[in-house]
Motif scaffolding. Structure first.
Motif, short mmCIF file in Angstrom:
data_model
loop_
_atom_site.label_atom_id
_atom_site.label_comp_id
_atom_site.label_asym_id
_atom_site.label_seq_id
_atom_site.Cartn_x
_atom_site.Cartn_y
_atom_site.Cartn_z
N ALA A 36 15.60 36.41 27.60
CA ALA A 36 16.68 35.43 27.68
C ALA A 36 17.09 35.04 26.27
O ALA A 36 16.42 35.38 25.29
N VAL A 37 18.18 34.30 26.18
CA VAL A 37 18.51 33.61 24.95
C VAL A 37 17.85 32.24 25.01
O VAL A 37 18.00 31.51 25.99
N TYR A 38 17.11 31.90 23.98
CA TYR A 38 16.38 30.65 23.93
C TYR A 38 17.12 29.65 23.05
O TYR A 38 17.49 29.96 21.91
N TYR A 39 17.30 28.44 23.58
CA TYR A 39 18.04 27.40 22.90
C TYR A 39 17.16 26.20 22.61
O TYR A 39 16.36 25.80 23.46
N CYS A 40 17.34 25.64 21.44
CA CYS A 40 16.70 24.39 21.08
C CYS A 40 17.67 23.24 21.35
O CYS A 40 18.87 23.38 21.12
#
Length: 129
Positions: A94-98
């Motif tokens: 996945a694309v991981y977001y903060c």
């Protein structure tokens, strides 16, 4: 205004490890009264909660799907939040977001996407079988 920059993503095999970093800059009314979180989003899927930390108190929480494998932590000296990802699985791709929520009391954990105020651009994690 708070700016967040994620890094550390990459292409790995199942069972490997990665450590994601979220570098924070800027201020809110109370610099340390924040909740930080990692969310992830795969193509065609909703963005879902992964892990969260309260900056001041250090309390943490993680989604059931990653408990025992992912660990969130912070380094106050560098204003950086980390996500240590062990025993990676293909479904972790996945694309991981903060994300950061402002004005969060000490010890409070926030897991709802809609309650976060600032978001990074994301870093991509791909796990092959």
């Amino acid at each position: 205004q708070v700016q967040l920059v994620e890094s550390g993503g990459g292409l790995v095999q199942a069972g490997d490890s990665l450590r994601l970093s979220c570098a924070a800059s800027g201020r809110t009314a109370s610099t340390y009264l924040r909740a930080y979180s990692w969310f992830r989003q795969a193509p065609g899927k909703e963005r879902g909660f992964v892990a969260a930390i309260n900056w001041l108190g250090g309390s943490t929480a993680a989604a059931d799907s990653v408990k025992g494998r992912f660990t969130i932590s912070r380094d106050s000296s560098t204003n950086t939040v980390y996500l240590q990802m062990d025993s990676l699985k293909p479904e972790d791709t996945a694309v991981y977001y903060c994300a950061v929520r402002r004005d969060t009391p000490s010890g409070e954990i926030v897991t709802s996407r809609s309650r976060y105020d600032y978001w990074g651009q994301g870093t991509k994690v791909t796990v092959t079988s």
